[in-house]
Design a protein around this motif. Structure first.
Motif, PDB file in Angstrom:
ATOM      1  N   THR A 174       1.000  -1.181   0.209  1.00  0.00           N
ATOM      2  CA  THR A 174      -0.133  -0.301   0.292  1.00  0.00           C
ATOM      3  C   THR A 174       0.600   1.334   0.107  1.00  0.00           C
ATOM      4  N   HIS A 175       2.279   1.424   0.580  1.00  0.00           N
ATOM      5  CA  HIS A 175       3.008   1.959   0.525  1.00  0.00           C
ATOM      6  C   HIS A 175       4.398   2.136   0.228  1.00  0.00           C
ATOM      7  N   PHE A 176       5.142   2.724  -0.878  1.00  0.00           N
ATOM      8  CA  PHE A 176       6.389   2.322  -0.751  1.00  0.00           C
ATOM      9  C   PHE A 176       7.373   3.600  -0.246  1.00  0.00           C
ATOM     10  N   VAL A 177       8.645   3.548   0.306  1.00  0.00           N
ATOM     11  CA  VAL A 177       8.934   4.862   1.561  1.00  0.00           C
ATOM     12  C   VAL A 177      10.280   4.550   1.038  1.00  0.00           C
ATOM     13  N   VAL A 178      10.941   5.402   0.448  1.00  0.00           N
ATOM     14  CA  VAL A 178      12.697   5.631  -0.215  1.00  0.00           C
ATOM     15  C   VAL A 178      13.987   6.460  -0.333  1.00  0.00           C
ATOM     16  N   GLY A 179      13.770   6.556   0.472  1.00  0.00           N
ATOM     17  CA  GLY A 179      15.262   7.361   0.083  1.00  0.00           C
ATOM     18  C   GLY A 179      15.466   8.623  -1.320  1.00  0.00           C
ATOM     19  N   VAL A 180      15.613   9.956  -1.505  1.00  0.00           N
ATOM     20  CA  VAL A 180      15.813  10.469  -2.327  1.00  0.00           C
ATOM     21  C   VAL A 180      17.043  10.988  -3.441  1.00  0.00           C
ATOM     22  N   GLY A 181      18.228  10.749  -3.814  1.00  0.00           N
ATOM     23  CA  GLY A 181      19.481  11.068  -4.311  1.00  0.00           C
ATOM     24  C   GLY A 181      18.365  11.597  -5.940  1.00  0.00           C
ATOM     25  N   TRP A 203       6.316   7.888  -1.498  1.00  0.00           N
ATOM     26  CA  TRP A 203       6.282   9.093  -0.254  1.00  0.00           C
ATOM     27  C   TRP A 203       8.141   8.556  -0.480  1.00  0.00           C
ATOM     28  N   GLY A 204       8.503   9.864  -0.789  1.00  0.00           N
ATOM     29  CA  GLY A 204      10.247  10.393  -0.695  1.00  0.00           C
ATOM     30  C   GLY A 204      10.646  10.534   0.823  1.00  0.00           C
ATOM     31  N   ILE A 205      12.120  10.321   1.155  1.00  0.00           N
ATOM     32  CA  ILE A 205      12.696  10.585   2.487  1.00  0.00           C
ATOM     33  C   ILE A 205      13.841  11.619   1.850  1.00  0.00           C
ATOM     34  N   ASP A 206      13.900  12.740   2.542  1.00  0.00           N
ATOM     35  CA  ASP A 206      14.352  13.449   2.039  1.00  0.00           C
ATOM     36  C   ASP A 206      15.673  14.092   3.279  1.00  0.00           C
ATOM     37  N   THR A 207      16.580  15.260   2.680  1.00  0.00           N
ATOM     38  CA  THR A 207      17.592  15.464   4.175  1.00  0.00           C
ATOM     39  C   THR A 207      17.775  17.479   4.169  1.00  0.00           C
ATOM     40  N   TYR A 208      17.584  17.600   5.684  1.00  0.00           N
ATOM     41  CA  TYR A 208      17.924  19.355   5.626  1.00  0.00           C
ATOM     42  C   TYR A 208      19.186  19.703   4.290  1.00  0.00           C
ATOM     43  N   GLY A 233      23.924  10.150   0.636  1.00  0.00           N
ATOM     44  CA  GLY A 233      23.460   9.175  -0.439  1.00  0.00           C
ATOM     45  C   GLY A 233      21.882   9.811  -0.950  1.00  0.00           C
ATOM     46  N   ILE A 234      21.536  10.897  -0.121  1.00  0.00           N
ATOM     47  CA  ILE A 234      20.014  10.857  -0.256  1.00  0.00           C
ATOM     48  C   ILE A 234      19.861  12.464  -0.064  1.00  0.00           C
ATOM     49  N   GLY A 235      18.800  13.547  -0.948  1.00  0.00           N
ATOM     50  CA  GLY A 235      19.084  14.541  -0.962  1.00  0.00           C
ATOM     51  C   GLY A 235      19.929  15.126  -2.146  1.00  0.00           C
ATOM     52  N   GLU A 236      19.292  16.262  -2.430  1.00  0.00           N
ATOM     53  CA  GLU A 236      20.666  16.633  -3.945  1.00  0.00           C
ATOM     54  C   GLU A 236      19.946  18.292  -3.723  1.00  0.00           C
ATOM     55  N   ASP A 237      21.095  19.253  -4.444  1.00  0.00           N
ATOM     56  CA  ASP A 237      21.414  20.713  -4.963  1.00  0.00           C
ATOM     57  C   ASP A 237      20.556  20.687  -6.321  1.00  0.00           C
ATOM     58  N   ILE A 238      20.859  19.976  -6.760  1.00  0.00           N
ATOM     59  CA  ILE A 238      19.826  20.251  -8.513  1.00  0.00           C
ATOM     60  C   ILE A 238      18.571  19.394  -7.930  1.00  0.00           C
ATOM     61  N   LEU A 239      17.984  19.411  -9.221  1.00  0.00           N
ATOM     62  CA  LEU A 239      16.931  18.346 -10.029  1.00  0.00           C
ATOM     63  C   LEU A 239      17.018  18.047 -10.927  1.00  0.00           C
TER      64      LEU A 239
END
Length: 453
Positions: A174-181, A203-208, A233-239
């Motif tokens: 029902t849900h998929f949760v993963v860090g996004v890089g 759902w995506g996991i992001d970082t500050y 491994g997660i988060g970015e300063d680009i798209l």
């Protein structure tokens, strides 16, 4: 006989493992897709093979060529396996915030590793994006992978990871949760799962320090959100082009401290030794717990192995230096207990100012107590010395007693930290602790700040 022709044939079909203690607060079935079972110990093995094979097929990568990629380490490892089997050379460009273990592993499997600074803009010629592109332009018969914008990345997860999860959960996810890089995993898996059942939430996991969450919610790429962070491994300063925001239902952000703490919790409570982004995913999962119901089946993906973080998140000293260990600091002795055996650096009244300056440089300190035969009689601070130098360029050859300030206050080991903190003022930047044996230790503002959780 049952065997694989090469190590590449063992990639995929990783297990789905029920989580228990670490997700006790969540009223749903939580399953971890443990990607450390891949031969390169990460989810990146999947897309590494796919990107190479697609590049071979359309002629971008030619026999005997050099593969060049900017990587946080795991993609580099996957590419290294492919390069060894298929006979390519590999250059990995990596940022200096990545763990030493990742760099050592890449070198161990034959990759040339180029290290770039983290705290620069993506367009800066020193950034690992820019260096990767430059090396690709300068190196004959080379191919720049560009995992961020190479859509073979997300396609690998659409073709492999998504179908595996659907089959392993018997379509009940029902849900998929993963860090996004790079976005390949969330977009590839998300696309497959939503085609099977549009009601599945992604759902995506992001970082500050990353732009993903705000961009997804507002469409605004806010450069003010970009700053250096520790989580790997997660988060970015680009798209990246691999991030398909239309497939993602929402993001939640996790702090560096929480990601590190929960990385250790997974090992201690579930006996699953996985990396930093897994810790971020579990904390993010707990932050989203109100979205889950008892009959839900939640799958969270664990990207890589904890072996790549033994010098960081799994090292008490590293955690303590960053204030990530929840230790109870209530007294003066709690602040200094990890370095209580260090010698107190002092300077004598008749020594020259230049001696104090040299000691500050050598020991990387900012305050030094001044002593004579009677005991502590004064103190010197780098700010005061700088002001004295501006007023008189010859101050370096003057005795300390001519420029010293008042002696630092002295407290006992058991003095409450609140009382110690009150002794710090604009005029006073340190406190001495009496160790009861004729020895003393120093507490600075930095030590007090470091003890704040």
């Amino acid at each position: 006989m049952d065997f694989s022709n090469t190590i590449l044939e063992t990639i995929g079909n990783t297990p789905l493992v029920k989580l228990n203690k670490v997700v006790a607060e969540i009223d749903a079935l939580v399953l971890a897709k443990v990607e450390t079972f891949n031969p390169g110990n990460s989810v990146k093995d999947r897309m590494a093979v796919k990107m190479v094979e697609d590049a071979e097929a359309d002629g971008r990568l030619k026999p005997g060529g050099t593969i060049i990629e900017g990587t946080s380490g795991n993609t580099g490892m996957g590419l290294a396996l492919v390069a060894i089997i298929k006979g390519y050379k590999l250059i990995c460009v990596i940022s200096d915030k990545q763990s030493k273990e990742k760099m050592d592993i890449l070198r161990a499997v034959g990759a040339k590793v180029v290290v770039c600074p983290t705290d620069v803009e993506p367009t800066d010629p020193r950034s690992y994006y820019s260096v990767s592109k430059r090396l690709a332009e300068e190196t004959p018969n080379s191919w720049y992978v560009n995992q961020y914008d190479n859509l073979s990345n997300s396609l690998a997860h659409y073709e492999q990871t998504g179908p595996e999860i659907w089959k392993q959960t018997d379509g009940k996810i029902t849900h998929f949760v993963v860090g996004v890089g790079t976005g390949g995993t969330i977009s590839g898996v998300g696309k497959y799962l939503k085609e099977k059942n549009p009601n599945i939430k992604i759902w995506g996991i992001d970082t500050y320090g990353s732009v993903f969450k705000k961009y997804h919610e507002t469409g605004i790429f806010d450069e003010n959100e970009i700053y250096s962070y520790i989580t790997e491994g997660i988060g970015e300063d680009i798209l990246p082009k691999n991030v398909d925001f239309s497939l993602i239902d929402g993001f939640t952000k996790v702090t560096d401290k929480d990601a590190a703490v929960y990385t250790r919790k997974i090992a201690m409570e579930e006996a699953i030794f996985v990396g930093n982004s897994a810790g971020a995913c579990i904390k993010g999962l707990l932050q989203l717990k109100e979205h889950f119901k008892p009959d839900d089946v939640v799958v969270v993906l664990f990207h890589d192995s904890g072996s790549r973080y033994v010098g960081k998140m799994f090292n008490d000293d590293w955690m303590r230096e960053r204030g990530f260990l929840d230790e109870n600091v209530t007294k003066a002795e709690d602040v200094i207990k990890d370095h209580i055996d260090k010698e107190l650096i002092v300077v004598r009244t008749e020594e020259l100012v230049s001696h104090a300056i040299e000691r500050m440089r050598k020991y990387k300190i900012s305050q030094i107590p001044v002593v004579d035969i009677t005991g502590f009689v004064g103190s010197v601070d780098e700010t005061d010395l700088f002001r004295s130098y501006v007023a008189d360029k010859n101050v370096a050859e003057k005795p300390i007693k001519e420029v010293m300030g008042k002696p630092f206050p002295i407290v006992k080991l058991g003095t409450p930290i609140e009382e110690v903190s009150k002794l710090f003022t604009k005029e006073n930047d340190a406190v001495l602790v009496d160790l009861k044996n004729g020895n003393y230790h120093i507490i600075t503002k930095y030590d007090i700040i470091g003890s704040i959780k």
